[in-house]
Design a protein around this motif. Structure first.
Motif, PDB file in Angstrom:
ATOM      1  N   ASP A 146       0.848  -1.197   0.000  1.00  0.00           N
ATOM      2  CA  ASP A 146       0.000   0.000   0.000  1.00  0.00           C
ATOM      3  C   ASP A 146       0.885   1.248   0.000  1.00  0.00           C
ATOM      4  O   ASP A 146       1.758   1.396   0.869  1.00  0.00           O
ATOM      5  CB  ASP A 146      -0.889   0.031   1.243  1.00  0.00           C
ATOM      6  CG  ASP A 146      -1.807  -1.177   1.346  1.00  0.00           C
ATOM      7  OD1 ASP A 146      -1.960  -1.895   0.344  1.00  0.00           O
ATOM      8  OD2 ASP A 146      -2.355  -1.405   2.438  1.00  0.00           O
ATOM      9  N   VAL A 147       0.661   2.139  -0.968  1.00  0.00           N
ATOM     10  CA  VAL A 147       1.426   3.387  -1.039  1.00  0.00           C
ATOM     11  C   VAL A 147       0.466   4.513  -1.388  1.00  0.00           C
ATOM     12  O   VAL A 147      -0.610   4.279  -1.952  1.00  0.00           O
ATOM     13  CB  VAL A 147       2.538   3.317  -2.107  1.00  0.00           C
ATOM     14  CG1 VAL A 147       3.602   2.289  -1.747  1.00  0.00           C
ATOM     15  CG2 VAL A 147       1.968   3.035  -3.490  1.00  0.00           C
ATOM     16  N   PRO A 164      -2.604   9.273   3.428  1.00  0.00           N
ATOM     17  CA  PRO A 164      -2.377   7.924   3.940  1.00  0.00           C
ATOM     18  C   PRO A 164      -2.050   6.995   2.772  1.00  0.00           C
ATOM     19  O   PRO A 164      -2.144   7.372   1.598  1.00  0.00           O
ATOM     20  CB  PRO A 164      -3.721   7.562   4.570  1.00  0.00           C
ATOM     21  CG  PRO A 164      -4.709   8.334   3.777  1.00  0.00           C
ATOM     22  CD  PRO A 164      -4.020   9.642   3.416  1.00  0.00           C
ATOM     23  N   ARG A 165      -1.679   5.790   3.103  1.00  0.00           N
ATOM     24  CA  ARG A 165      -1.399   4.805   2.059  1.00  0.00           C
ATOM     25  C   ARG A 165      -2.713   4.338   1.414  1.00  0.00           C
ATOM     26  O   ARG A 165      -3.687   4.032   2.097  1.00  0.00           O
ATOM     27  CB  ARG A 165      -0.648   3.616   2.644  1.00  0.00           C
ATOM     28  CG  ARG A 165       0.756   3.986   3.108  1.00  0.00           C
ATOM     29  CD  ARG A 165       1.656   2.779   3.111  1.00  0.00           C
ATOM     30  NE  ARG A 165       1.680   2.138   4.408  1.00  0.00           N
ATOM     31  CZ  ARG A 165       2.320   1.002   4.665  1.00  0.00           C
ATOM     32  NH1 ARG A 165       2.944   0.369   3.694  1.00  0.00           N
ATOM     33  NH2 ARG A 165       2.317   0.490   5.867  1.00  0.00           N
ATOM     34  N   GLN A 547      11.957   7.600   9.223  1.00  0.00           N
ATOM     35  CA  GLN A 547      11.750   9.046   9.233  1.00  0.00           C
ATOM     36  C   GLN A 547      10.492   9.424   8.455  1.00  0.00           C
ATOM     37  O   GLN A 547       9.797  10.376   8.812  1.00  0.00           O
ATOM     38  CB  GLN A 547      12.962   9.772   8.655  1.00  0.00           C
ATOM     39  CG  GLN A 547      12.856  11.295   8.818  1.00  0.00           C
ATOM     40  CD  GLN A 547      14.042  12.017   8.234  1.00  0.00           C
ATOM     41  OE1 GLN A 547      14.224  12.008   7.015  1.00  0.00           O
ATOM     42  NE2 GLN A 547      14.842  12.637   9.084  1.00  0.00           N
ATOM     43  N   GLU A 548      10.206   8.668   7.393  1.00  0.00           N
ATOM     44  CA  GLU A 548       9.000   8.961   6.627  1.00  0.00           C
ATOM     45  C   GLU A 548       7.754   8.712   7.471  1.00  0.00           C
ATOM     46  O   GLU A 548       6.762   9.443   7.363  1.00  0.00           O
ATOM     47  CB  GLU A 548       8.961   8.101   5.361  1.00  0.00           C
ATOM     48  CG  GLU A 548      10.126   8.317   4.417  1.00  0.00           C
ATOM     49  CD  GLU A 548      10.209   9.736   3.892  1.00  0.00           C
ATOM     50  OE1 GLU A 548       9.152  10.344   3.675  1.00  0.00           O
ATOM     51  OE2 GLU A 548      11.342  10.233   3.711  1.00  0.00           O
ATOM     52  N   LEU A 549       7.792   7.688   8.299  1.00  0.00           N
ATOM     53  CA  LEU A 549       6.658   7.401   9.182  1.00  0.00           C
ATOM     54  C   LEU A 549       6.490   8.495  10.223  1.00  0.00           C
ATOM     55  O   LEU A 549       5.368   8.816  10.633  1.00  0.00           O
ATOM     56  CB  LEU A 549       6.862   6.050   9.865  1.00  0.00           C
ATOM     57  CG  LEU A 549       6.948   4.831   8.936  1.00  0.00           C
ATOM     58  CD1 LEU A 549       7.295   3.574   9.737  1.00  0.00           C
ATOM     59  CD2 LEU A 549       5.648   4.631   8.178  1.00  0.00           C
ATOM     60  N   THR A 550       7.605   9.077  10.652  1.00  0.00           N
ATOM     61  CA  THR A 550       7.548  10.160  11.631  1.00  0.00           C
ATOM     62  C   THR A 550       7.006  11.437  10.992  1.00  0.00           C
ATOM     63  O   THR A 550       6.165  12.135  11.572  1.00  0.00           O
ATOM     64  CB  THR A 550       8.955  10.431  12.211  1.00  0.00           C
ATOM     65  OG1 THR A 550       9.437   9.230  12.808  1.00  0.00           O
ATOM     66  CG2 THR A 550       8.904  11.542  13.246  1.00  0.00           C
ATOM     67  N   LYS A 554       0.323   9.211   8.975  1.00  0.00           N
ATOM     68  CA  LYS A 554      -0.745   8.517   8.255  1.00  0.00           C
ATOM     69  C   LYS A 554      -0.228   7.311   7.467  1.00  0.00           C
ATOM     70  O   LYS A 554      -1.010   6.486   6.993  1.00  0.00           O
ATOM     71  CB  LYS A 554      -1.456   9.486   7.308  1.00  0.00           C
ATOM     72  CG  LYS A 554      -2.266  10.567   8.017  1.00  0.00           C
ATOM     73  CD  LYS A 554      -2.966  11.470   7.005  1.00  0.00           C
ATOM     74  CE  LYS A 554      -3.759  12.573   7.690  1.00  0.00           C
ATOM     75  NZ  LYS A 554      -4.432  13.461   6.708  1.00  0.00           N
ATOM     76  N   LEU A 555       1.094   7.228   7.317  1.00  0.00           N
ATOM     77  CA  LEU A 555       1.673   6.074   6.638  1.00  0.00           C
ATOM     78  C   LEU A 555       1.713   4.840   7.530  1.00  0.00           C
ATOM     79  O   LEU A 555       1.923   3.725   7.051  1.00  0.00           O
ATOM     80  CB  LEU A 555       3.098   6.393   6.157  1.00  0.00           C
ATOM     81  CG  LEU A 555       3.236   7.492   5.110  1.00  0.00           C
ATOM     82  CD1 LEU A 555       4.716   7.775   4.841  1.00  0.00           C
ATOM     83  CD2 LEU A 555       2.543   7.102   3.807  1.00  0.00           C
TER      84      LEU A 555
END
Length: 562
Positions: A146-147, A164-165, A547-550, A554-555
């Motif tokens: 999921d992206v 979000p994804r 870092q992208e999750l931070t 919503k990811l």
């Protein structure tokens, strides 16, 4: 002319280089190469912008299949050996969580209508852009599942930065819309500029992507698999029914397959749906040099998959001579064996005076091969091609053989693969190398199949795909879509050739072979600290950088298991 296509490639490279600056983690576009609103005035602007995507088209390289059960690189693949860790910002080796390409496409699609050009011309370049957007988002789905799916160009204030994804299937349904637009709006090859994508290149990409997606859905229990598989078959039919393409052959079954991949000019080759072309002193590559010293080799498991010349697997054929030597192992086998793997008599290199360096024994214990099964696909014996970064051999982007294999597999998955389908697909590939046709009525299940629960027809189509497309960057994707990661655990996937004492004694330089470690059956152990690899199902997806999750909660959640 070849030079025309090189100009495109050079323009493309300059554009890519001009866009490499990062704006924090966003990789936002546009950069200053295309000033808005003065750009997109005419067809020349549309073409120039789209040129920037061409260098992303994948081709065969020296590391192809090193991340699978086909090859055994001397240095373990980090991902398959369980050494891959969740990156903080990005994968140091593969900056995949990078949305620059997707944003660049969307930037174009938001502005191309400004051009002073006909609707047909504008649609053609929009089709090119959507071709690439489909490829880019498919590559993201393959890697991460999921992206976020977005169709606008972004800036620092865009709310889409925090999307979000989007569910895997929803993204791929959107990818299919892009592919359909590309097929419908790109020109026929005869009307396309040399080197640019066209209708049948788009159909080939569609067949590749839809087969992957449909079988992924099926074997991972996601549902809705048959419509995607049907789309793959339909796309392959578009290419097949065009009558433009065919399997390359000169009537020499012992050399045609090998020679196909060492041609300096693929323009006009009927198997080349689209090729990346190279020119001396203008645009060159390093593949031949790399293949002569890249410390990898085919695995014992891959080599065992070659049929014998009677069309039977080694476990059933009376023609199989065993594997106590490479000469015995190659005897009575599919001729692609000796056109993929260096065996006795292969000319490794021709020097400036015409002298030939000829293979007598497998070059184990050297940087040439880790397993004894040295890859020669794509490697020329020419000294000119060996010179560092001087190779001018053209490389396939889309090859007709892949389309035939996709069609055969899709029709089998749909329950529609009859003898007529096999005759216009698998049989054509086998005919090139003098192998007997695949006969539906006489197929026999290999008792040592890697897919014991699979029906014999699909099993043999998968075998044919493994051999024909070896070292062309397909195998890992195939293992993913078939939910077959566990095959990585087979000990034979990290073993090399058998080295019996009689063969070992033939090496003039015993220092070359004295330190090789063998298993209990005499096969070369490339990795001395493990006897097999371990597959974890989390490896069907890569992790998203933390870092992208931070930056965008919503990811979350992270991909399972990471």
């Amino acid at each position: 002319m070849k030079r025309t296509n090189i100009i495109y490639t050079l323009a493309l490279s300059l554009l890519v280089m001009s866009g490499c600056k990062r704006d924090s983690f966003l990789d936002l576009n546009p950069d200053d190469a295309f000033s808005d609103p003065t750009f997109f005035k005419n067809e020349a602007d549309l073409k120039l912008y789209c040129n920037g995507f061409y260098n992303t088209l994948p081709v065969m390289d020296a590391d192809a299949d090193n991340n699978s059960d086909n090859m055994v690189p001397r240095d373990k693949n980090k991902f398959l050996s369980g050494q891959y860790i969740v990156p903080v910002v990005k994968d140091e080796d593969n900056d995949e969580w990078n949305w620059k390409n997707e944003r660049s496409v969307n930037y174009f699609l938001q502005r191309y209508q400004r051009a002073d050009a006909s609707a047909e011309i504008k649609n053609k370049y929009a089709a090119e852009a959507r071709f690439f957007r489909a490829m880019f988002f498919w590559q993201k789905v393959k890697r991460y599942g999921d992206v976020p799916w977005f169709t606008t160009d972004l800036n620092e204030k865009s709310p889409e930065l925090y999307l979000p994804r989007t569910p895997h299937k929803q993204v791929m349904d959107s990818v299919l819309l892009d592919l359909n637009f590309a097929v419908a709006n790109l020109p026929e090859p005869a009307n396309a500029e040399k080197g640019r994508i066209h209708k049948y290149a788009a159909a080939a990409l569609k067949a590749r992507i839809c087969l992957w997606e449909g079988t992924y859905r099926k074997y991972h229990g996601m549902g809705d698999d048959q419509p995607m598989i049907r789309e793959a078959a339909t796309a392959a039919e578009v290419v097949i029914n065009s009558g433009v393409y065919d399997i390359y052959t000169t009537g020499n079954p012992t050399s045609d397959y090998y020679n196909l991949f060492i041609q300096e000019e693929l323009l006009g080759n009927k198997e080349a749906i689209l090729a990346k072309r190279f020119l001396k002193d203008v645009y060159m590559h390093n593949l031949t040099r790399q293949l002569g010293e890249n410390n990898t080799g085919f695995s014992k498991n891959f080599v065992r998959s070659f049929l014998c010349t009677d069309g039977l697997p080694t476990s059933l054929s009376p023609r199989y001579k065993g594997d106590d030597s490479l000469n015995a192992e190659r005897a009575n086998r599919d001729p692609r064996f000796t056109q993929l793997i260096a065996t006795e008599g292969f000319v490794f290199q021709v020097d400036a005076n015409g002298g030939k360096d000829i293979i007598t024994l497998p070059r184990i214990g050297t940087s040439v091969t880790s397993t004894g099964y040295q890859r020669i696909k794509g490697r020329s014996s020419s000294l000119a091609q060996w010179n560092a970064n001087q190779s001018t051999l053209d490389l396939f982007i889309f090859r007709y053989a892949e389309v035939l294999l996709a069609y055969a597999e899709a029709k089998a998955e749909l329950g529609e693969c009859d003898q007529a389908v096999l005759d216009k697909t698998i049989t054509k590939l086998r005919s090139r190398v003098g192998m007997p046709a695949m006969q539906l009525s006489t197929l026999v299940k290999d008792p040592k199949s890697d897919f014991p629960a699979l029906g014999v027809l699909l099993d043999e189509i998968r075998r044919e795909r493994r051999i024909e497309l070896a070292a062309e960057r397909f195998r890992f994707d195939d293992l993913l879509r078939w939910n077959a990661g566990k095959l990585i655990e087979n000990p034979e996937t990290i073993l090399g050739m058998k080295l019996v004492p009689a063969i070992k004694a033939q090496y003039p330089n015993q220092n070359q072979v004295k330190d090789l470690i063998l298993d209990a059956n005499g096969y070369i152990r490339v990795y001395t600290d493990i006897t097999n690899r371990v597959w974890n199902n989390k490896m069907y997806l890569y992790p998203i950088p933390t870092q992208e999750l931070t930056l965008n909660p919503k990811l979350l959640p992270q991909n399972t298991g990471w």
